[in-house]
Design a protein around this motif. Structure first.
Motif, short mmCIF file in Angstrom:
data_model
loop_
_atom_site.label_atom_id
_atom_site.label_comp_id
_atom_site.label_asym_id
_atom_site.label_seq_id
_atom_site.Cartn_x
_atom_site.Cartn_y
_atom_site.Cartn_z
N THR A 6 0.82 -1.22 0.00
CA THR A 6 0.00 0.00 0.00
C THR A 6 0.85 1.26 0.00
OG1 THR A 6 -0.16 -0.15 2.42
CG2 THR A 6 -1.96 -1.12 1.14
N ASP A 7 2.17 1.13 0.16
CA ASP A 7 3.06 2.29 0.09
C ASP A 7 3.91 2.28 -1.17
OD1 ASP A 7 4.31 0.06 1.09
OD2 ASP A 7 5.48 1.11 2.61
N ILE A 57 3.78 3.92 -4.59
CA ILE A 57 3.05 5.12 -4.97
C ILE A 57 3.42 5.56 -6.39
CG2 ILE A 57 2.57 7.53 -4.39
CD1 ILE A 57 1.52 5.50 -2.35
N PRO A 61 -2.05 4.96 -4.89
CA PRO A 61 -1.39 3.71 -4.47
C PRO A 61 -1.40 2.72 -5.61
CG PRO A 61 -3.58 3.84 -3.51
CD PRO A 61 -3.34 5.14 -4.23
N VAL A 97 3.46 5.34 4.31
CA VAL A 97 3.95 6.17 3.23
C VAL A 97 4.86 7.26 3.79
CG1 VAL A 97 3.29 7.74 1.36
CG2 VAL A 97 1.88 5.75 1.88
N ASP A 155 9.53 2.73 1.01
CA ASP A 155 8.54 2.98 -0.04
C ASP A 155 9.14 2.69 -1.42
OD1 ASP A 155 7.00 3.89 2.02
OD2 ASP A 155 7.07 6.00 1.45
#
Length: 790
Positions: free
Chosen positions: A337-338, A340, A349, A427, A432
């Motif tokens: 989910t991080d 980006i 995301p 995030v 990341d």
């Protein structure tokens, strides 16, 4: 479908919990039952004199005689190596480092042996998929590891909190002067359930002598037969390839042992050697059977009209387990989910779809192409198996959501994440990953084609989503056309699987998309584009007497460079485009020209099959010696190696191919270097065969397509299914972060050095034995054409 699989599917809620494999059918289980002829212990279990250690971690010897290795699952910094740190800073395939235990074995008598054997227990709280990478250093005539670090490593999947017995057969890998054996713990980070610490306990390390499996060449083991271990279609050819002195064979009922067919074992001699072939094509009674000859009886296989069904379920199981950003029970929690993607002042995301491979990287294009195959398979079974249809549609919906969400609305898309770790979901910190964002015409043409197909596939069950797909397909086609007219072929971008696409493939993707858009809109603009691009595709085909074969495609209209693939492959895209245009424009005056192009490629496929007989795997195709001097094309197709260093190897690989004269050669396997594995290549060609077989109602092409599936199911020289959990003798693969999964498929069979012979050693490493979502997609694409229609 057999009753046992039906029960397993019901227990899994039809693949909402992963299927569990039948491990007793695996090659590892069978290897462990082999008698050991000789062994030498490599460690006494008490001293640490011969051990050395690299990386962050601790080691100690316990009172029980084990070496206990402890490290952390992740770190707050990247590894010290400048190269690794540079890669990490860019987000490219970085891990949190590794901890390695090296055992010096110099001076030990290792003159007899071909198997590294040891026992290991991972005690890793919350880790779903423990893995240890065994390795060795050979300082003999051939150095191991090799130049690409492909040989000399074996990443073995383990069961947590229990002792695992591991046996690695290395007979085919140089081992005449082994100096070091090592065990490497990779720190891939923490998925949702993983604890802070990784601990591995190691004991009883041996070098053993056993009778090894066939892993090299075209001949199977003595007094064995290799066959499609799932089974064969009721109609069509059914053959097994044997290495036996027997003159006759029987097909016997698997339950009763009653002979239902008998035949002669035919002798075949060709460039590959002498083979024995068993043909039982005339047996058309559905059932479960074995082949019996001499003192041998094979494992059971089926003959039936629905033999692909079990494999389709298992491939779908693998795709489900590869979902990104989804909590897969027993595999991983919600992930990445991080990761980006940023463009035009906004971010998103980059999660969804299916992971690209064992490294849990992500490619939107990859998901889109597999989505098309899943939808095709769903439509093929819609009227015959409603449960499978709905489950495939559900998986397609998951992928389609990702494909639509990754658009920024101006032609740009979140396209790729070069990641090889579990991230922590926060995030803004060091782990990341920035996703690649691009606007490339080839990809947008393909996206438009897939979205157009989705508008038809989902029209019945979700008309609102179907409308969105049609609307998006029109937009993406417009973006692609604008970009293509401005830029043409995009500069290579090595992290994208489309980076080597030729101009002829751009034409094909555009024709494919335009034809599909015409089918759903009837807008004459798309008719014009479809016809124009189909003509451009045809202009890139060999149709004359210049080469000893015709029907293949060049990279552009100049006919200077033949289309080749060495990893990702799209040999199907040319005839897929032409077939789509012919179907969409049945009255067009140029239809006969396009159909002739398809017939030429069909004849090319038929001509190729002789070069791997008696096996059915399609060769990689025709090559010309001038390619070794084409540095520009070389750099596009082989971006990770140096042209000047590899040119001599290119020529040697052609010298080991079949010489057709005038500088032309047939390679059974591609010319390749670091990236090896041919599943996508022969399956893409198989998709072309299945599609053409349907279009022309040509049974020979249908048989060629079937043989590509049979190869993956065990009809190969090794007698191994290449689909884990399906058929027999399936082996572990390089899964890195996800553990062994029913339905996983590897990048594919490779060759050794510059040979043109199949090579399948028991060593789980990228790329050849790495699990990859492309082969299941190509397999499903073929199956969609071969499934019996209701």
């Amino acid at each position: 479908m057999d009753k046992k699989l039906q029960e397993r599917l019901q227990e899994s809620l039809y693949l909402h919990y992963p299927l569990q494999p039948e491990e007793d059918r695996s090659i590892e289980a069978r290897n462990l039952r082999k008698p050991v002829h000789h062994f030498v212990s490599l460690w006494d279990g008490h001293t640490m004199d011969r051990w050395s250690f690299d990386g962050e971690g601790e080691a100690r010897v316990t009172e029980e005689g084990t070496l206990c290795l402890t490290t952390r699952a992740r770190a707050d910094h990247w590894p010290d190596s400048e190269v690794r740190a540079h890669s990490a800073s860019a987000g490219l395939y970085a891990t949190f480092g590794s901890y390695e235990a090296k055992l010096d074995v110099r001076g030990l008598d290792m003159s007899h042996g071909n198997r590294i054997w040891f026992q290991i227990r991972p005690v890793c709280p919350g880790l779903h998929s423990p893995i240890i990478r065994a390795a060795f250093v050979n300082n003999g005539k051939i150095k191991i590891p090799d130049a690409y670090s492909r040989e000399g490593f074996n990443a073995i999947n383990l069961k947590n909190n229990e002792w695992n017995t591991c046996a690695w057969e290395i007979d085919s890998i140089a081992h005449d002067n082994i100096e070091e054996v090592s065990f490497i713990i990779h720190r891939y980070g923490k998925e949702v359930s993983t604890g802070e610490e990784l601990r591995y306990e190691l004991r009883d390390i041996q070098f053993q002598q056993v009778d090894t499996n066939v892993v090299h060449g075209w001949q199977c083991a003595p007094e064995t037969a290799v066959f499609s271990s799932t089974g064969y279609f009721t109609d069509g050819h059914k053959t097994a390839i044997a290495n036996t002195e027997a003159d006759s064979f029987e097909i016997v009922d698997a339950e009763t042992g009653e002979a239902v067919f008998s035949g002669k074992v035919e002798s075949v001699h060709n460039v590959h050697g002498d083979f024995r072939v068993m043909d039982f094509s005339s047996l058309t009674r559905e059932g479960s059977y074995r082949i019996r000859f001499g003192n041998t009886a094979t494992d059971a296989f089926r003959i039936g009209s629905d033999i692909l069904e079990s494999t389709i379920w298992k491939l779908t199981n693998f795709l489900f387990c590869e979902r990104c950003g989804y909590p897969v029970p027993g595999k991983h929690g919600t992930c990445h989910t991080d990761v980006i993607a940023s463009h035009g002042g906004v971010t998103m995301p980059f999660i969804g779809g299916w992971h690209d491979a064992a490294d849990v990287s992500q490619q939107t294009m990859q998901t889109a192409e597999i989505l098309d195959a899943v939808m095709a398979a769903a439509n093929a079974v819609k009227d015959t198996d409603r449960t499978l249809y709905l489950r495939l549609l559900e998986e397609a919906n998951w992928a389609l959501d990702f494909v639509l969400r990754c658009r920024f609305g101006d032609g740009y898309r979140a396209a790729h994440a070069a990641i090889r770790r579990w991230t922590d979901g926060f995030v803004g910190n060091m782990d990341d990953c920035d996703a690649d964002v691009n606007n490339r015409s080839f990809e947008n043409f393909v996206f438009a084609a897939v979205e157009a197909a989705a508008s038809l596939t989902f029209a019945e069950r979700d008309p609102e989503l179907a409308w969105k797909c049609a609307d998006t397909a029109k937009e993406d086609f417009a973006f692609a056309l604008e970009r293509f007219e401005k830029v043409g072929v995009e500069p290579p971008h090595m992290v994208e699987h489309t980076s080597g696409a030729s101009l002829s493939q751009y034409y094909s993707a555009a024709a494919w998309a335009a034809a599909r858009l015409y089918r759903i809109t009837k807008d004459p603009v798309y008719e014009e584009h479809a016809a124009a691009f189909a003509d451009k595709v045809a202009a890139c085909q060999e149709t004359g007497t210049r080469a000893p074969m015709k029907g293949f495609f060049y990279r552009d209209e100049s006919h200077k460079a033949i289309v080749h693939f060495s990893h990702q492959a799209r040999d199907h895209i040319f005839v897929m485009a032409l077939a789509e245009v012919c179907t969409a424009l049945p009255e067009h005056p140029r239809k006969a020209v396009w159909e002739e192009g398809m017939r030429l490629f069909a004849d090319y496929l038929k001509g190729l099959r002789q070069y791997t007989a008696p096996y059915g795997m399609l060769p990689a195709g025709i090559h010309h010696v001038s390619e070794a001097d084409d540095e520009a094309t070389f750099q596009v197709l082989h971006p990770t190696v140096e042209f000047e260093e590899e040119r001599k190897n290119y020529l040697e690989q052609l010298a080991n191919a079949i010489d057709l004269g005038n500088g032309y050669f047939i390679r059974r396997f591609p010319v390749w270097f670091s990236y090896r594995g041919n599943s996508a290549i022969h399956l893409s060609m198989g998709k072309a065969a299945s599609l053409l077989g349907v279009y022309f109602q040509d049974s020979e092409l249908t048989e060629i397509a079937r043989e590509q599936l049979y190869w993956t199911l065990g009809k190969n020289p090794f007698g191994q299914s290449l689909i884990y959990g399906e058929g027999y003798n399936y082996g572990q693969q390089y899964t890195a972060l996800l553990g062994e999964t029913v339905g996983e498929m590897p990048v594919g069979v490779q060759t050794r050095r510059n040979e043109d012979l199949p090579y399948w050693p028991q060593a789980n490493i990228a790329t050849y034995r790495e699990v990859w979502t492309t082969p299941p997609g190509r397999w499903l694409w073929i199956a969609a054409d071969l499934m019996p229609k209701g």
